[in-house]
Every structure is written in C-alpha cells, then in structure tokens.
Design an enzyme around this catalytic site. Sequence first.
Site, PDB file in Angstrom:
ATOM      1  N   LYS A  95      21.691  -4.344   1.932  1.00 28.19           N
ATOM      2  CA  LYS A  95      22.369  -4.744   0.904  1.00 28.19           C
ATOM      3  C   LYS A  95      23.317  -3.600   0.355  1.00 28.19           C
ATOM      4  CE  LYS A  95      18.057  -6.958  -0.420  1.00 28.19           C
ATOM      5  NZ  LYS A  95      17.368  -7.697  -1.149  1.00 28.19           N
ATOM      6  N   CYS A 107      -0.458 -14.388  -9.609  1.00 29.26           N
ATOM      7  CA  CYS A 107      -0.658 -13.518  -8.556  1.00 29.26           C
ATOM      8  C   CYS A 107      -1.156 -14.417  -7.468  1.00 29.26           C
ATOM      9  CB  CYS A 107      -2.047 -13.077  -9.032  1.00 29.26           C
ATOM     10  SG  CYS A 107      -2.692 -11.947  -7.664  1.00 29.26           S
ATOM     11  N   CYS A 130      -4.779 -15.045  -6.173  1.00 25.57           N
ATOM     12  CA  CYS A 130      -5.802 -15.544  -6.762  1.00 25.57           C
ATOM     13  C   CYS A 130      -6.197 -16.847  -6.607  1.00 25.57           C
ATOM     14  CB  CYS A 130      -5.538 -15.538  -8.389  1.00 25.57           C
ATOM     15  SG  CYS A 130      -5.986 -14.051  -9.323  1.00 25.57           S
ATOM     16  N   HIS A 159      -6.353  -5.407  -2.620  1.00 22.65           N
ATOM     17  CA  HIS A 159      -6.248  -5.887  -1.276  1.00 22.65           C
ATOM     18  C   HIS A 159      -6.247  -4.534  -0.244  1.00 22.65           C
ATOM     19  CE1 HIS A 159      -2.208  -4.950  -2.813  1.00 22.65           C
ATOM     20  NE2 HIS A 159      -1.868  -4.787  -1.847  1.00 22.65           N
ATOM     21  N   HIS A 171     -22.369  10.493  16.228  1.00 20.28           N
ATOM     22  CA  HIS A 171     -21.039  10.443  16.754  1.00 20.28           C
ATOM     23  C   HIS A 171     -20.637   9.159  17.115  1.00 20.28           C
ATOM     24  CE1 HIS A 171     -17.734  12.018  18.672  1.00 20.28           C
ATOM     25  NE2 HIS A 171     -17.628  11.134  19.668  1.00 20.28           N
ATOM     26  N   HIS A 204     -14.060  10.926  16.307  1.00 16.30           N
ATOM     27  CA  HIS A 204     -15.021  10.552  15.299  1.00 16.30           C
ATOM     28  C   HIS A 204     -14.624   9.787  14.146  1.00 16.30           C
ATOM     29  CE1 HIS A 204     -19.316  12.015  13.951  1.00 16.30           C
ATOM     30  NE2 HIS A 204     -19.017  11.242  12.939  1.00 16.30           N
ATOM     31  N   PHE A 226       8.821  18.621  -0.213  1.00 14.23           N
ATOM     32  CA  PHE A 226       8.399  19.966   0.379  1.00 14.23           C
ATOM     33  C   PHE A 226       7.229  19.816   0.911  1.00 14.23           C
ATOM     34  CE2 PHE A 226       5.767  23.605  -0.560  1.00 14.23           C
ATOM     35  CZ  PHE A 226       5.996  24.255   0.339  1.00 14.23           C
TER      36      PHE A 226
END
Lengths: 368, 368
Positions: free
Chosen positions: B41, B58, B61, B184, B258, B311, B326
């Site tokens: 754009k 929504c 839903c 979600h 493990h 793991h 940063f």
Amino acid sequence: MATRIDCPLGTLLIDWTALLSELRKDPITGRWVIVARERRKRPKDFRMVHEESPGGPCPFCYGNEHQTPGETLAFRPSNSTRNAADWWVRVVPNKFPALEDSGDVVRKADGMYDWINGVGAHEVIIETPVHQTSLAQLPEDHIKEILWAYRLRIEEHSRNPDIEYVLIFKNHGAAAGASLEHPHTQLIATPVVPIRVREELKGAESYYDYKDRCVFCDIIGQEERKPLRLIEESKSFIAINPYASRLPFETWILPRRHLSHFEMLWIDEFEDLAGLVQRTFMRLWRVLDDPPYNFMLHVAPPRSGELPYYHWHIEIIPTLTTVAGFEWGSGFYINPVPPEEACRFLRGVDLTQTNSRAGAEAKVAGIH
Amino acid sequence: MATRIDCPLGTLLIDWTALLSELRKDPITGRWVIVARERRKRPKDFRMVHEESPGGPCPFCYGNEHQTPGETLAFRPSNSTRNAADWWVRVVPNKFPALEDSGDVVRKADGMYDWINGVGAHEVIIETPVHQTSLAQLPEDHIKEILWAYRLRIEEHSRNPDIEYVLIFKNHGAAAGASLEHPHTQLIATPVVPIRVREELKGAESYYDYKDRCVFCDIIGQEERKPLRLIEESKSFIAINPYASRLPFETWILPRRHLSHFEMLWIDEFEDLAGLVQRTFMRLWRVLDDPPYNFMLHVAPPRSGELPYYHWHIEIIPTLTTVAGFEWGSGFYINPVPPEEACRFLRGVDLTQTNSRAGAEAKVAGIH
C-alpha cells in the site's frame, strides 16, 4: 530511566537504585540476562491503577544538572566548569543503573547455572540541551559531536579489563521503550558479549571461512550493484533496508570500507556519518511521521583487535508493529512491508523541504 | 488474524489475502524472515488516524462458521456435519495466512541471498465456542481436547515432506499481539526451522556432547532438589520460573521424563498436562490479573526422530514490560523481577478459591 512495567491495570516504574543486579546465563542457549537481586516489591505493585508520571522538571534540561549524577564527559566552552549549564553534549551515569562499577567481576557456579555479579556501567548520553528535538532535526555538526561522545565513552569503558562489550543504543518514543522525552542515548558496558552480537560474529566468521570475504562487504557490493534497497550513499557510508528486514522500514547504516570497530573511524568520516544519520532520520520522520524507534550500534568487542570478518554498523528499527512474543521467542518475524517498498518511500523524500517541526533546529544551532 | 501495524497516528490491519509471501534469509545470522511479496500500500496507509475495528460478529463464535475457511479438524458429536455449530474445538486455515500450501517448495539464490517461496501452512485452533473465557477458566477436560488438537495438527503437517517445523503459539490480549479476543491458538508450518529453536537445539546438543546428559533433564533435577523456582509438580510435568528468566513471570512447563517431541506424549500424560496448564494459567491470572501473554510450544523438528539432547517444553511469557527493540536486538534482557520472587507469588495462589470471572467455565462445561 526507570524500567517500565506495563500491566493490565497500569504502569509501574521500577527504581533500580533500590536493587542490586546480577547476570545469569541460560544454560541452554548461553544467553545472559540481567536479573534484579534484591527482594522485590509485593505483587500489588504490578497491579497499579495509575501511571506514575515522572513529574517535575526534566533532569536533562539546563539548570537541572544537579538532578543527575556528576558528568563523566561534557562538551562545553573551555572557560566553563563541570556540571554548569552551558554544555552541548553531556554524559552522566544513569541514576537507575542496570549494572554498576561495584568492584571486581565475580564469576561463579550457582548449582548447574552460571552467575556473574552485576558489574559494568550504565550511562546516559544527553544529546542536546534542547528538550523538544530529535536526530532528524539536529544540525549535522551537532550530530557529529554526539557520535564523537559515543567514541570517547566506548574508548573509556574499553580500558576496563572487566568489560567485554559496550552497547550503545537509543529508544525514541514511549512505544520504543523511552521513559524520558529529552533526546538521549544509553550506554551499557557489560562483562559478557550480548548473544545477538555473538550470533552475528559467529555467522560472519563462518561466511568468511567459506568465502574469504566479509559478508557485510558483500552485502554492500550487492546493494550498490543492484540498488533495490539502497536509500543513500555518502562518500564513506551507505544506508540500506536489509534484504531480510525483520520489521517494516528496518534501516542499516554501514561504512563502505571494511572496519570492525566504530571507534576506529577517521575524523572526516565522523562528519560524513553525521550527515547521513541526520538525513536518514529525516527520511524516516517524513515517511512515518516521527515514528518511535530503536537505534543500536553493532560493533566488534573492544579488545578483539580489527576483525577481517566483522563490520560495524547501525541498526534502526521503527516500532510500527506490535512484536508478539512469538516473534522474538521463535526468531521468526513476519514483515508485511518488503524492504524494496520501504526503500522506495525513503529514497523519495525531498530533503530540501523544510521540516514543519524543525524550529528546534535553529534553537540548537544558536547554542554553540 | 490480520497483522497490526501500530503507528503514531493509528493502527493499520494488514490483510494478508492481498499478498503473497516469501522467505528470506539474513546472510549474517541465518535467520529466516517471512516478507510480503506483492506491491504494498501507499505510505499514507502507515499513517491512519483511526484504529480499524474488526467489527461485525466474531468469526469464531457459533453460527459464524461460514466466515472462516472450511475446517481441517473439529471435535463435534458423531452425528454432526462439517462446519455445523456444535463443535467444541475447531481448526481452520487462517483467513489471512502468512504462509500457504501453494505447491512445491522452491529454494533459490537471489544474488548473494537465499530465498524460499512462501510455502507452508497457517491455521487457527479455535479453543472453545465460548467467546469470553481463557485457559485459566476452561475445565481441564476441555484443555485436554485443545492439547489433543495440537497433537493431531502437528502430526498432520509433519507428514508433508516440505515442512521442517510446526510452530504452535498463542497471543492472549492485545498487548501480546492478539487481534481477536475469542480464545484461539495459531499454527504455522514452515519449510525451515526457526532460529531460536535452532539455537536451543545447538546449545542443548553441545551440553549433551560435554555431559552426556540432557540439559533440560538437568534443569528439572536441580529445580526439584532445590525448589527455589518450582511452581508446581504433577505426576509427569513440572512448572518452573527459569533461572535466567528474560522477563517478569516467565514460566516454563516441561515433561519430567525425557521426550523431544510433544506429539509422543502418552494419553494419560495429556490429561495430567491439561491440569497443570489450567492451574498454571490460573496462578498467572490471579497474581497478575489476567495478564496479556505469549505461549509457545518448543519441540524438536518433526522428522528428526527422538533426540537424546532435546526436551520439548512450553514457554509462557506475560507481556508486562515494554520490550524495547534494544532487548530483542541485542538479546540482552533486563528483568526487574527475580524468578525466585515470581515463583513465591505463583506458588502462593490458593487454587481452591473460585475465580471471580469463572462464570464462563460453567457455560463451557455445559456444551459437551
């Protein structure tokens, strides 16, 4: 300079003077983290309703020099005195330091983990006495002085044998993490090399091992030959939008000659760099309307000697998108703006046009 | 599911349907980035004044199933039909996918750079039909179903030979990057392994080379022996605040045995995990008052086979602080809350107390 904690119900400013800090190493990745050591506040402190305003006069403005720790460097007239109100660039220890020069470095095991005491330094480079200005508006001559202050402070901290790295960075705008508006850069000197810099060093070294060429020099070569992402070239520097930009309008500035340490620039290169920095921020300002951003100097570790494979550079990242933890957690960025497009916008800025908010420029120019 | 661009003057939601994407590799660090390929754009789009509201009903839903692409998986009564409004967990392709199953993987050079076409998958796991709820409020049985959906989708995408990794992650709350409120999780299947996962794999492998033990197993051992950062142990899992936490209240959940791949959990372990996930989110909710957070599954690459050195685990990072560029740019985090202190708060939560907003729990329980 306190650390901001943004919570659902408000913001807490952490006063680092109440704390000691330590360095802890993640045993999986080798990443070092600065962690507060003292007993922390109660959980309600993370649920404050109102943002704490810094309040009061700006500690970085003229007349308030006593509100900061005593200066470690200042550019001021020769007949002036320390901490007087006639400087044009001033460096002070951070009042709320994340790391401090608190004696010898202690490195020890903490069970299976690795630990270093919070030794180092944390300084603020106050870029100008003018409260309302920015790198897009300051004159080139003034930016050269700021860059020169970076150099002197890097050299100073590099003399400390405990210091492995000197980080120079700047957060501009609240969205980028700045807690004070007055233009300033921060310096953190650390007893370890930050992991992202180590990653760059390692990646650049393995490229060099394979190609016998510096990867950054190759990038400069490619961007010059086919200038799809080349914003501007000066005599000694180049500004580009990198090929694999993580975020929209990510911008790098690199020296065209191979150089691993910022502080080894020649004097006339500082002048040239100041001009390119000023114009690059002006371009970002114009296209993105004074965006919040982070600015970072990536340099080779101070005592490594000149490295054939590493090339110091500046990274500027405008804070336009919400970086979801997913992105920094996985290292997998989704950038909706191709760098070629960002470059087209930035290159197209007419630099002769006067900036509407550039009144501050004149004010600063009048100071020295 | 559009990408948010927050600008000084407003927010832009990027509609990925208008775009194709590609993968580009940073030649210095080897980090892959997803970059939009189509013409973008105009710059004014980055300067919008008003936040675009998603508006309308929504799409996650009941009754709005037609607003999403057709489901790829749903848990629903056996006499029900595809995309009908009687599911309890539903998986659909993302309407604005960052990567798509658009044919073969093409890997090529772009000058000195490396490039892959934007092949992969991007799905949404709709966790519940209830709009106003969360992992802290859903019953354990329901969370088990969500975890089971993760497993099935990981297995499905792992069958595609072009897929090198399946990322499961969740952004909760706008500050954490969520653009839709309805609970979600997202799944992105990629033709490369994300750099942070590669880093973990490499670090864990080198620890294993030296010690002949898994570093994660060693962490679990140390945290169990000296439980300074141990939030809770269940039969098969452990929840901790890691020693070198990057951010306040960073929380990990690991299996005590493990195991390098999430999808290899035994069925009764899913049940146990669901309980620990529910209680851990309840603790975070109570202490931090429903904080925004990012949740990520770190697992071994699907086709690597069981790895002795890696793991799998869950990382949860509440978004309480502004992560300055940063910090992710240098990898150098400053964490004002020691994990031992975070742990004390989380461990102290009374789990028998009813959650004030837990009304949704009953509603969900009534559905299936």
